[in-house]
Design a protein around this motif. Structure first.
Motif, PDB file in Angstrom:
ATOM      1  N   ILE A 231       0.871  -1.306   0.005  1.00 39.50           N
ATOM      2  CA  ILE A 231       0.039  -0.031   0.072  1.00 39.50           C
ATOM      3  C   ILE A 231       0.815   1.167   0.133  1.00 39.50           C
ATOM      4  O   ILE A 231       0.657   2.316  -0.693  1.00 39.50           O
ATOM      5  CB  ILE A 231      -1.012  -0.011   1.119  1.00 39.50           C
ATOM      6  CG1 ILE A 231      -2.245   0.882   0.903  1.00 39.50           C
ATOM      7  CG2 ILE A 231      -0.293   0.015   2.392  1.00 39.50           C
ATOM      8  CD1 ILE A 231      -2.954   0.771  -0.264  1.00 39.50           C
ATOM      9  N   SER A 265      -6.510   1.368  -4.107  1.00 36.35           N
ATOM     10  CA  SER A 265      -6.031   1.238  -2.721  1.00 36.35           C
ATOM     11  C   SER A 265      -7.666   1.327  -1.678  1.00 36.35           C
ATOM     12  O   SER A 265      -8.387   2.057  -1.854  1.00 36.35           O
ATOM     13  CB  SER A 265      -5.361   2.265  -2.205  1.00 36.35           C
ATOM     14  OG  SER A 265      -5.891   3.560  -2.423  1.00 36.35           O
ATOM     15  N   SER A 267      -7.082   0.751   1.578  1.00 33.57           N
ATOM     16  CA  SER A 267      -6.575   1.246   3.072  1.00 33.57           C
ATOM     17  C   SER A 267      -5.624   2.614   3.046  1.00 33.57           C
ATOM     18  O   SER A 267      -5.341   2.650   1.816  1.00 33.57           O
ATOM     19  CB  SER A 267      -5.938  -0.168   3.550  1.00 33.57           C
ATOM     20  OG  SER A 267      -4.768  -0.231   3.083  1.00 33.57           O
ATOM     21  N   ILE A 270      -7.586   6.091   0.854  1.00 35.67           N
ATOM     22  CA  ILE A 270      -8.498   5.423  -0.167  1.00 35.67           C
ATOM     23  C   ILE A 270      -8.857   5.738  -1.274  1.00 35.67           C
ATOM     24  O   ILE A 270      -8.933   6.943  -1.664  1.00 35.67           O
ATOM     25  CB  ILE A 270      -9.928   5.361   0.969  1.00 35.67           C
ATOM     26  CG1 ILE A 270      -9.810   4.977   2.252  1.00 35.67           C
ATOM     27  CG2 ILE A 270     -10.914   4.274   0.293  1.00 35.67           C
ATOM     28  CD1 ILE A 270      -9.332   3.458   2.375  1.00 35.67           C
ATOM     29  N   SER A 286      -5.930  -7.624   0.034  1.00 34.62           N
ATOM     30  CA  SER A 286      -6.871  -6.588   0.655  1.00 34.62           C
ATOM     31  C   SER A 286      -6.760  -5.260   0.847  1.00 34.62           C
ATOM     32  O   SER A 286      -7.783  -4.424   0.878  1.00 34.62           O
ATOM     33  CB  SER A 286      -7.123  -7.566   2.119  1.00 34.62           C
ATOM     34  OG  SER A 286      -5.994  -6.790   3.029  1.00 34.62           O
ATOM     35  N   ASN A 287      -5.494  -5.050   0.754  1.00 30.89           N
ATOM     36  CA  ASN A 287      -4.951  -3.298   0.627  1.00 30.89           C
ATOM     37  C   ASN A 287      -5.225  -2.766  -0.956  1.00 30.89           C
ATOM     38  O   ASN A 287      -5.543  -1.474  -0.956  1.00 30.89           O
ATOM     39  CB  ASN A 287      -3.697  -3.146   1.135  1.00 30.89           C
ATOM     40  CG  ASN A 287      -3.774  -3.064   2.683  1.00 30.89           C
ATOM     41  OD1 ASN A 287      -4.695  -3.118   3.366  1.00 30.89           O
ATOM     42  ND2 ASN A 287      -2.330  -3.842   3.235  1.00 30.89           N
ATOM     43  N   SER A 314     -15.591   4.143   3.707  1.00 31.23           N
ATOM     44  CA  SER A 314     -14.505   3.575   4.498  1.00 31.23           C
ATOM     45  C   SER A 314     -14.995   3.673   5.853  1.00 31.23           C
ATOM     46  O   SER A 314     -15.941   4.089   6.379  1.00 31.23           O
ATOM     47  CB  SER A 314     -13.366   4.765   4.450  1.00 31.23           C
ATOM     48  OG  SER A 314     -13.891   6.087   4.627  1.00 31.23           O
ATOM     49  N   SER A 316     -13.168   3.467   9.842  1.00 35.47           N
ATOM     50  CA  SER A 316     -11.931   3.942  10.654  1.00 35.47           C
ATOM     51  C   SER A 316     -12.007   2.925  11.843  1.00 35.47           C
ATOM     52  O   SER A 316     -13.107   3.097  12.635  1.00 35.47           O
ATOM     53  CB  SER A 316     -12.011   5.177  11.210  1.00 35.47           C
ATOM     54  OG  SER A 316     -11.969   6.238   9.920  1.00 35.47           O
ATOM     55  N   ILE A 320      -5.764   2.237  11.294  1.00 38.02           N
ATOM     56  CA  ILE A 320      -5.777   2.521   9.654  1.00 38.02           C
ATOM     57  C   ILE A 320      -7.242   2.566   9.203  1.00 38.02           C
ATOM     58  O   ILE A 320      -8.188   2.025   9.710  1.00 38.02           O
ATOM     59  CB  ILE A 320      -5.021   1.617   8.642  1.00 38.02           C
ATOM     60  CG1 ILE A 320      -4.800   1.922   7.343  1.00 38.02           C
ATOM     61  CG2 ILE A 320      -5.734   0.354   9.042  1.00 38.02           C
ATOM     62  CD1 ILE A 320      -3.691   1.275   6.653  1.00 38.02           C
ATOM     63  N   THR A 321      -7.399   3.384   8.181  1.00 40.51           N
ATOM     64  CA  THR A 321      -8.802   3.501   7.383  1.00 40.51           C
ATOM     65  C   THR A 321      -9.001   2.561   6.382  1.00 40.51           C
ATOM     66  O   THR A 321      -7.907   2.368   5.566  1.00 40.51           O
ATOM     67  CB  THR A 321      -9.099   5.149   6.953  1.00 40.51           C
ATOM     68  OG1 THR A 321      -9.046   5.957   7.961  1.00 40.51           O
ATOM     69  CG2 THR A 321     -10.333   5.126   6.480  1.00 40.51           C
ATOM     70  N   ARG A 322     -10.110   1.787   6.361  1.00 38.54           N
ATOM     71  CA  ARG A 322     -10.134   0.770   5.147  1.00 38.54           C
ATOM     72  C   ARG A 322     -11.582   0.885   4.488  1.00 38.54           C
ATOM     73  O   ARG A 322     -12.504   1.017   5.299  1.00 38.54           O
ATOM     74  CB  ARG A 322      -9.780  -0.390   5.984  1.00 38.54           C
ATOM     75  CG  ARG A 322     -10.178  -1.812   5.298  1.00 38.54           C
ATOM     76  CD  ARG A 322      -9.665  -2.826   6.251  1.00 38.54           C
ATOM     77  NE  ARG A 322      -8.443  -2.794   6.432  1.00 38.54           N
ATOM     78  CZ  ARG A 322      -7.239  -3.123   5.272  1.00 38.54           C
ATOM     79  NH1 ARG A 322      -7.784  -3.669   4.163  1.00 38.54           N
ATOM     80  NH2 ARG A 322      -6.103  -3.185   5.911  1.00 38.54           N
ATOM     81  N   TYR A 324     -13.831  -2.206   3.084  1.00 37.42           N
ATOM     82  CA  TYR A 324     -13.874  -3.576   3.165  1.00 37.42           C
ATOM     83  C   TYR A 324     -14.774  -4.305   1.930  1.00 37.42           C
ATOM     84  O   TYR A 324     -15.575  -3.194   1.368  1.00 37.42           O
ATOM     85  CB  TYR A 324     -14.598  -4.246   4.474  1.00 37.42           C
ATOM     86  CG  TYR A 324     -13.924  -4.130   5.690  1.00 37.42           C
ATOM     87  CD1 TYR A 324     -12.978  -4.954   6.111  1.00 37.42           C
ATOM     88  CD2 TYR A 324     -14.248  -2.937   6.508  1.00 37.42           C
ATOM     89  CE1 TYR A 324     -11.994  -4.678   7.159  1.00 37.42           C
ATOM     90  CE2 TYR A 324     -13.428  -2.593   7.384  1.00 37.42           C
ATOM     91  CZ  TYR A 324     -12.417  -3.535   8.064  1.00 37.42           C
ATOM     92  OH  TYR A 324     -11.540  -3.505   9.106  1.00 37.42           O
TER      93      TYR A 324
END
Length: 391
Positions: A231, A265, A267, A270, A286-287, A314, A316, A320-322, A324
């Motif tokens: 990432i 991206s 994570s 974003i 996943s990233n 996203s 939080s 890390i912010t992600r 899914y």
């Protein structure tokens, strides 16, 4: 001989006096503010420990020409000049030039800026949190040339700064112009009120979310045949690699992007987008993901442009912010007819081509101007210290 050299030869041929910053400046008020104290609509900027403003507040504790030093954190030692009313936070040192000293604040700023790297390197302690000691910065010595020399140097360096600011403003304007036209072309209304011929669908309806097979740290190396993008390196230069045998095995056994697929991206930052060029490379599971979309519904390049203005669902959590996979699949996107998608792609491709000179040329010009400015600044501010007042 230029004007400054003439002035030096006439006014201070044997050098200039140097004084401690603590002798020529007076420490100003500061106070600690919490993030919750800030007001985005506040009247006055808050200067604290960063390069940019900490935020805004509805009161001020300083006004007029002031020099500040960031005192703690990543940018400890960073020098800022401000003219006007502002609030000095607890993590900076604000100073004003004492009225009794024949010293221009702007000259002092330019000199300190030329020594900023030295201050950060030699005066900032590197513990768990970098910190600049007030006693150390007040012991830092400043040249005091005659006012006529200071004024000429400030005039020259201000002109350099204005040229760079104009180029930066031009670059910003071009980016805003591009974003305006892009956003206008990609405005299709919303699910409740779509524009004619536009259907809204969930991403999960146009394709499934895919990602590469997990790569363990022990399977990577600093040099190798196949770049492995994590990432942190996604969208730039890979700093990790996997061997050819592992790559071929995973590429054939597990999901792998097709040329033209849009990698995103999921994570950290974003929504960073990269169109897969088909060259051998592997991507962090996943990233970094992609939608294996059906191009009879939505074209890859249209998705690429659409992703630039989409609002990502996203989450939080932790550090890390992600986004899914389940959230990606539920995201709703507009799907105009294919011919409309292609028309938008063609327009935006041409627009990007037209603006590429600005997107590439202007930053290069700004960088060159900045280097030129720093070179002349350092030469102009290189003063010989007066050995004796009796010389």
């Amino acid at each position: 001989m230029n004007k400054i050299e003439q002035l030096i030869a006439k006014l201070c041929p044997n050098g200039v006096e140097f004084k401690r910053l603590g002798e020529i400046c007076e420490s100003q008020s500061k106070a600690t503010l919490k993030i919750s104290d800030l007001d985005k609509n506040g009247l006055y900027p808050v200067i604290n420990s960063g390069r940019d403003f900490y935020g805004y507040y509805n009161d001020f504790n300083n006004e007029g020409e002031t020099i500040t030093f960031a005192s703690r954190g990543e940018y400890a030692g960073y020098v800022k000049y401000f003219q006007g009313k502002f609030f000095a936070g607890g993590l900076c040192y604000p100073y004003k030039v004492s009225l009794k000293n024949r010293l221009l604040t702007k000259f002092l700023y330019f000199y300190l800026k030329s020594k900023e790297e030295e201050i950060m390197e030699n005066l900032v302690s590197r513990g768990s949190i970098p910190a600049l000691n007030k006693v150390d910065i007040e012991d830092f010595c400043i040249p005091i040339p005659p006012l006529a020399i200071q004024e000429e140097i400030v005039k020259i360096l201000d002109n350099f700064s204005e040229l760079t600011a104009e180029l930066t403003a031009e670059l910003t304007a071009r980016k805003k112009q591009y974003e305006y036209y892009r956003n206008t072309l990609l405005d299709f209304g919303d699910e409740n009120n779509p524009k004619d011929g536009v259907e809204f669908k969930k991403l999960g309806e146009v394709g499934k979310v895919c990602m590469c097979r997990r790569i363990l740290k022990s399977q990577t190396q600093d040099v190798g045949e196949v770049p492995f993008y994590k990432i942190g390196s996604f969208g730039s230069k890979a700093n990790s690699f996997i061997d050819r045998e592992l790559f071929e095995e995973y590429k054939n056994k597990y999901p792998y992007p097709k040329k033209g697929d849009v990698l995103i991206s999921a994570s950290g930052t974003i929504g960073k987008r990269v169109i897969f060029d088909g060259k051998d490379a592997y991507y962090q599971d996943s990233n970094i993901v992609w939608i294996d979309n059906d191009e009879t519904q939505v074209l890859n390049k249209f998705l690429f442009y659409l992703y630039s203005k989409i609002t990502w669902n996203s989450t939080s959590g932790g550090t890390i912010t992600r986004v899914y996979n389940k959230d990606l699949m539920e995201m709703s996107i507009p799907i105009p007819p294919l011919e409309t998608q292609q028309r938008i792609i063609d327009i935006l491709d041409r627009f990007e081509a037209l603006t590429s000179d600005y997107q590439e040329g202007l930053p290069a010009e700004i960088k060159a101007r900045t280097k030129q400015y720093e070179y002349y600044r350092d030469k102009l501010l290189d003063f010989k210290e007066l050995e004796s007042k009796n010389v």
